[in-house]
Design a protein around this motif. Structure first.
Motif, mmCIF file in Angstrom:
data_model
loop_
_atom_site.group_PDB
_atom_site.id
_atom_site.type_symbol
_atom_site.label_atom_id
_atom_site.label_comp_id
_atom_site.label_asym_id
_atom_site.label_seq_id
_atom_site.Cartn_x
_atom_site.Cartn_y
_atom_site.Cartn_z
ATOM 1 N N GLN A 1 44.927 28.583 21.796
ATOM 2 C CA GLN A 1 45.312 29.671 21.071
ATOM 3 C C GLN A 1 46.222 29.318 19.975
ATOM 4 O OE1 GLN A 1 45.284 32.721 23.934
ATOM 5 N NE2 GLN A 1 43.793 33.613 22.892
ATOM 6 N N PRO A 2 46.140 28.370 18.882
ATOM 7 C CA PRO A 2 47.194 28.238 18.175
ATOM 8 C C PRO A 2 47.706 29.367 17.417
ATOM 9 C CG PRO A 2 45.340 27.167 17.147
ATOM 10 C CD PRO A 2 44.861 27.830 18.477
ATOM 11 N N ASN A 3 48.854 29.643 17.195
ATOM 12 C CA ASN A 3 49.519 30.777 16.574
ATOM 13 C C ASN A 3 49.303 30.455 14.901
ATOM 14 O OD1 ASN A 3 51.709 29.376 16.063
ATOM 15 N ND2 ASN A 3 53.135 30.204 17.407
ATOM 16 N N LEU A 4 49.739 31.618 14.314
ATOM 17 C CA LEU A 4 49.736 31.625 12.796
ATOM 18 C C LEU A 4 50.673 30.377 12.322
ATOM 19 C CD1 LEU A 4 48.600 32.655 9.937
ATOM 20 C CD2 LEU A 4 50.717 34.445 10.137
ATOM 21 N N PHE A 5 51.938 30.345 12.902
ATOM 22 C CA PHE A 5 52.795 29.444 12.481
ATOM 23 C C PHE A 5 52.303 28.025 12.542
ATOM 24 C CE2 PHE A 5 56.371 26.426 12.978
ATOM 25 C CZ PHE A 5 57.400 26.817 12.097
ATOM 26 N N THR A 6 51.439 27.849 13.717
ATOM 27 C CA THR A 6 50.455 26.523 13.838
ATOM 28 C C THR A 6 49.591 26.115 12.818
ATOM 29 O OG1 THR A 6 50.817 26.775 16.274
ATOM 30 C CG2 THR A 6 49.716 25.109 15.442
ATOM 31 N N TRP A 7 48.953 27.183 12.372
ATOM 32 C CA TRP A 7 47.894 27.098 11.489
ATOM 33 C C TRP A 7 48.618 26.663 10.216
ATOM 34 C CZ3 TRP A 7 42.622 27.192 11.924
ATOM 35 C CH2 TRP A 7 42.252 27.950 12.961
ATOM 36 N N ASN A 8 49.433 27.614 9.714
ATOM 37 C CA ASN A 8 50.320 27.243 8.531
ATOM 38 C C ASN A 8 50.696 26.155 8.199
ATOM 39 O OD1 ASN A 8 49.803 29.999 7.856
ATOM 40 N ND2 ASN A 8 51.937 30.788 8.018
ATOM 41 N N ALA A 9 51.285 25.338 9.443
ATOM 42 C CA ALA A 9 52.005 24.178 9.235
ATOM 43 C C ALA A 9 50.955 22.947 9.093
ATOM 44 C CB ALA A 9 52.545 23.697 10.649
ATOM 45 N N LEU B 1 53.865 22.837 29.047
ATOM 46 C CA LEU B 1 54.675 23.409 27.992
ATOM 47 C C LEU B 1 53.790 23.243 26.835
ATOM 48 C CD1 LEU B 1 57.545 24.631 27.175
ATOM 49 C CD2 LEU B 1 58.194 22.048 26.591
ATOM 50 N N PHE B 2 52.898 22.536 26.684
ATOM 51 C CA PHE B 2 51.978 22.361 25.489
ATOM 52 C C PHE B 2 51.025 23.654 25.295
ATOM 53 C CE2 PHE B 2 47.736 21.050 23.792
ATOM 54 C CZ PHE B 2 48.234 20.221 22.836
ATOM 55 N N PHE B 3 50.771 24.335 26.204
ATOM 56 C CA PHE B 3 49.902 25.384 26.192
ATOM 57 C C PHE B 3 50.671 26.699 25.916
ATOM 58 C CE2 PHE B 3 47.963 22.584 28.895
ATOM 59 C CZ PHE B 3 46.575 22.077 28.485
ATOM 60 N N ASP B 4 51.880 26.507 25.664
ATOM 61 C CA ASP B 4 52.656 27.695 24.871
ATOM 62 C C ASP B 4 52.637 27.652 23.411
ATOM 63 O OD1 ASP B 4 54.819 29.673 24.626
ATOM 64 O OD2 ASP B 4 56.108 28.346 24.014
ATOM 65 N N PRO B 5 52.072 28.899 22.803
ATOM 66 C CA PRO B 5 51.637 28.784 21.363
ATOM 67 C C PRO B 5 53.095 28.309 20.734
ATOM 68 C CG PRO B 5 50.758 30.619 22.449
ATOM 69 C CD PRO B 5 51.664 29.967 23.492
ATOM 70 N N PHE B 6 54.161 29.003 20.923
ATOM 71 C CA PHE B 6 55.527 28.657 20.282
ATOM 72 C C PHE B 6 55.687 27.008 20.354
ATOM 73 C CE2 PHE B 6 60.127 28.090 20.041
ATOM 74 C CZ PHE B 6 60.469 28.527 18.681
ATOM 75 N N SER B 7 55.651 26.650 21.557
ATOM 76 C CA SER B 7 56.220 25.164 21.803
ATOM 77 C C SER B 7 55.170 24.341 20.913
ATOM 78 C CB SER B 7 55.961 24.933 23.207
ATOM 79 O OG SER B 7 56.853 25.757 23.954
ATOM 80 N N SER B 8 53.735 24.460 21.154
ATOM 81 C CA SER B 8 52.916 23.895 20.693
ATOM 82 C C SER B 8 53.075 23.928 19.178
ATOM 83 C CB SER B 8 51.507 24.007 20.973
ATOM 84 O OG SER B 8 51.022 25.365 20.700
ATOM 85 N N ARG C 1 45.929 16.716 13.660
ATOM 86 C CA ARG C 1 44.651 17.432 13.908
ATOM 87 C C ARG C 1 44.180 17.294 15.181
ATOM 88 N NH1 ARG C 1 41.077 20.016 10.303
ATOM 89 N NH2 ARG C 1 39.792 21.041 11.583
ATOM 90 N N LYS C 2 44.307 16.125 15.654
ATOM 91 C CA LYS C 2 43.609 15.872 16.992
ATOM 92 C C LYS C 2 44.394 16.961 18.204
ATOM 93 C CE LYS C 2 42.034 11.190 16.212
ATOM 94 N NZ LYS C 2 42.283 9.795 16.536
ATOM 95 N N VAL C 3 45.677 16.792 17.882
ATOM 96 C CA VAL C 3 46.561 17.572 18.756
ATOM 97 C C VAL C 3 46.098 19.320 18.696
ATOM 98 C CG1 VAL C 3 48.752 18.453 19.425
ATOM 99 C CG2 VAL C 3 48.275 15.900 18.974
ATOM 100 N N PHE C 4 45.922 19.484 17.270
ATOM 101 C CA PHE C 4 45.756 21.084 17.148
ATOM 102 C C PHE C 4 44.481 21.334 17.606
ATOM 103 C CE2 PHE C 4 43.509 24.122 14.287
ATOM 104 C CZ PHE C 4 44.407 25.082 14.009
ATOM 105 N N ASP C 5 43.452 20.603 17.651
ATOM 106 C CA ASP C 5 42.086 21.027 18.122
ATOM 107 C C ASP C 5 42.204 21.155 19.539
ATOM 108 O OD1 ASP C 5 41.146 20.909 15.485
ATOM 109 O OD2 ASP C 5 40.216 18.818 15.463
#
Length: 737
Positions: A91-99, A57-64, A83-87
């Motif tokens: 392929q993080p989506n825009l919502f993830t970048w924004n957060a 599930l971690f590899f689904d952009p929305f879920s991550s 930040r460690k998780v983000f890295d």
């Protein structure tokens, strides 16, 4: 439990990953995701993360993105772990970048939000949106990166998001924070939509930017346009009121809050309290403070600072004792108030008391205020201890601490140590350079001061008004007239610094000390601004040096017109008359002072011995070692008579008929008492360091030169204007003072 450092378990194969990323938000209703927002702490969230890794599930952009948001933002806010998780997200989506950008913009590392934004532009398939720009702009504001903010503003315009309310408000805040109020106001007036946040941001910007009238005008315009002020609005307006020190306006604003039912949260209550204390009504502040339903450390510290500002230090200390939870800011308020009110001994006593508290540690503000108190008092031993404390505790040598240390060592008479501190730091701002130039100036090393000024130019540090005051003072103390004139006339033309009253006063001093009284008078006539008391005081001081009675009388009249109760003007003119033996005029001036109930400031000299500062007033016999001191003075007097020294009686400000009484009056000057005590108590290997509140008189200056030779001792004496280093019968000032 699996974490980022654990081997991944049951990873989906490549086909599964492709499937997940192709079916964006396919797991939006997955039961695991519903648990994310229910996690009470980071440990539980890490367990969910481990489960997401195992199930893929971690590899689904929305879920991550849901996971990153929970990690980065309140209530958990573990940005380092986020930040460690983000890295690790492919392929993080825009919502993830924004957060993550949003989290960093409010963190202790706001610059990271700008770096992330640049990475987003290169790595994310989606363009920044209205949830990206406000937090990137906020990050630029936090680090005062004007150029980056301008670039982001341009991008917002290109993407047609510059009219979005959130973007507009962040731009107003950004430009105001960076000091560009004109650009902030331009964004404000050009926006088609404005909410209360827009008005608040602009009002706050004007208030913080020393434009209180504009802030108040905007407050009235806001109401005229039907926008209802809230608590945040009123905090900004009270800040403007404080800048104006307008108590009546403050009272009206307080009644406005009450009449309009604006909710008085703790921040607004503290702003009202701050207004009353800073505008000088401590009684109203106390009434309001007692009625506050909730108080925090800011409330208590504000009240303490209010009493201290009124120099009611007993009440201030009672507030400190009554505080339910003391913090370092409260102690700082008391220490700095004592120091700023010219009570350095009391400031250092509070500092010593603070050191006994096991639960509190001095911070930068404590150390800077305490160093300033050491500077006033000439307490070199304690100043050195503070320097060692800074090193021992690993406190960063920023420009505030560096300039404070340079100032302390310079004013305590150890110029070499000041220079060591200056040369030990890699980054120097204008205040560090100016402090070292001031050190050279007060020690009579004019050429060194000018050389340092030139090195400052080579280092691309632009001088400010303080720098020029210091370098002109250096020229004054060492008779560098041509250099002083050149620098003075280059100020505005070359460096863009318009000369103020202080600079004209310094230039009058440069010319006057050198005997160029006519040229000094002409400069006063040509001044584009009204000559202040300091200008006429400098001219009067020059007349005292060169015995020009007519010009001295004129300068004294001008000075007394500006400051009728300036006792120094009478004293300086008395000195001119006394120097010429016109004792009837001296007596007339003394009578004028008595009739006006003006008293000459008594001479006071202090000396630090083994960490303790001892003070002496003129004719003092209150010291525990007075008997020894006067015996030493008798010894000194005998030695001076033996070498044929004759006292300089022109220093007396009143006519004393008896020859023996005249000698005795000079014999009692405070600096002589301090020198005698230093000869008794100070180690022979150490200089005798003395600080005097007034200009050292000519007789004491001559006596100090003789003592330095007779007793083979170095004497370092700081008077109101400069340092005198006496050694082997000579003074560093070369009798030019």
């Amino acid at each position: 439990m699996a974490t980022l450092n654990s081997p991944l378990i049951c990873l989906p194969n490549n086909n599964q990953l492709t499937s997940l990323t192709d079916n964006y938000r396919i797991f939006a209703t997955h039961p695991t995701l519903s648990l994310i927002n229910q996690c009470p702490n980071l440990k539980h969230l890490q367990q969910i993360q481990a489960h997401m890794l195992r199930t893929g599930l971690f590899f689904d952009p929305f879920s991550s993105s849901k996971l990153i948001t929970a990690l980065a933002l309140p209530p958990l806010s573990s940005i380092e772990y986020a930040r460690k998780v983000f890295d690790e997200i492919p392929q993080p989506n825009l919502f993830t970048w924004n957060a993550l950008i949003r989290a960093y913009s409010s963190s202790i590392e706001p610059a990271q939000s700008l770096l992330l934004f640049v990475q987003l532009l290169y790595k994310c398939d989606e363009m920044p949106n209205k949830f990206t720009f406000p937090f990137v702009i906020k990050g630029a504001a936090q680090v005062l990166d004007y150029e980056m903010g301008r670039v982001v503003h341009g991008m917002a315009v290109k993407t047609a998001l510059n009219e979005d309310m959130f973007v507009v408000n962040s731009l107003i805040y950004f430009y105001a924070t960076c000091g560009h109020l004109d650009l902030a106001y331009r964004v404000f007036v050009r926006s088609f939509k404005r909410d209360v946040v827009s008005w608040n941001s602009m009002i706050s910007g004007f208030s913080k930017g020393d434009c209180p009238d504009e802030a108040l005008d905007l407050f009235h315009a806001m109401q005229a346009q039907g926008v209802v002020p809230n608590a945040v609005t009123m905090v900004g307006v009270f800040s403007a009121c404080i800048k104006k020190l307008d108590l009546e306006l403050g009272r009206w604003l307080h009644s406005f809050v009450e009449k309009n039912g604006i909710r008085k949260d703790l921040t607004l209550c503290n702003a009202i309290l701050d207004m009353y204390t800073k505008c000088g009504s401590i009684q109203e502040a106390k009434i309001f403070f007692d009625k506050m339903p909730e108080k925090d450390i800011i409330s208590w510290t504000t009240m303490l600072g209010g009493y201290a500002k009124q120099e009611d230090f007993d009440s201030a200390k009672r507030v400190l004792s009554a505080m339910p939870c003391q913090d370092i800011a409260a102690w700082n308020a008391l220490i700095s108030s004592y120091e700023q009110c010219g009570k350095p001994k009391e400031a250092l006593a509070v500092f010593r008391e603070l050191q006994l508290r096991k639960n509190l540690k001095p911070d930068e503000v404590t150390l800077v205020s305490s160093l300033a108190a050491c500077s006033q008092l000439g307490a070199l031993d304690l100043g050195e201890w503070i320097h060692m404390y800074i090193k021992k505790e690993g406190i960063r040598f920023n420009c505030h601490i560096t300039s404070s240390l340079i100032d302390m060592y310079s004013k305590c008479g150890d110029l070499e140590k000041a220079l060591e501190v200056f040369e030990s730091v890699n980054w120097r701002d204008v205040f560090v350079w100016s402090a070292m130039i001031a050190g050279f100036a007060m020690h009579g090393r004019g050429k060194d001061a000018i050389n340092l000024f030139m090195k400052m130019q080579e280092s691309k540090v632009k001088p400010n008004a303080v720098t020029f005051t210091n370098v002109l003072s250096a020229c004054s103390h060492t008779g560098l007239v041509d250099q002083g004139k050149e620098l003075f006339y280059q100020m505005e033309r070359v460096y863009g610094v318009a000369p103020g009253v202080k600079h004209y006063a310094s230039m009058i001093d440069v010319l006057g000390r050198a005997g160029k009284l006519e040229e000094a008078t002409e400069l006063i006539k040509k001044m584009p601004i009204t000559p202040g008391a300091s200008v006429w005081g400098a001219l009067l001081g020059a007349c005292r040096l060169h015995g020009n009675v007519e010009l001295a009388e004129r300068a004294c009249r001008q000075l007394l017109e500006l400051e009728p109760r300036n006792h120094g003007a009478y004293v300086l003119l008395s000195n001119v008359y006394a120097k010429l033996g016109e004792w009837d005029k001296v007596a007339s001036l003394r009578k004028l002072m008595r009739d006006a109930d003006l008293k000459k400031e008594p001479g006071c000299s202090s000396i630090e011995v083994e960490g303790t500062v001892h003070e002496f007033l003129v004719g003092d016999n209150s010291h525990g070692s007075s008997k020894e001191i006067y015996e030493k003075l008798d010894e000194i007097s005998s030695k001076l008579q033996a070498i044929g020294y004759v006292p300089n009686k022109t220093q007396l400000l009143q006519l004393i008929e008896e020859e023996e009484s005249q000698d005795h009056a000079l014999y009692l000057h405070s600096e002589k008492l301090a020198i005698a005590f230093g000869l008794i108590r100070a180690s022979p290997s150490q200089p005798i360091r003395i600080v005097k509140n007034l200009r050292v008189c000519g007789d004491c200056h001559s006596v100090a030169k003789h003592i330095s030779k007779l007793y083979d001792r170095q004497i370092i004496l700081r008077d109101r204007y400069r340092f005198h280093h006496f050694r082997n019968g000579h003074c560093s000032c070369m009798d030019y003072w």
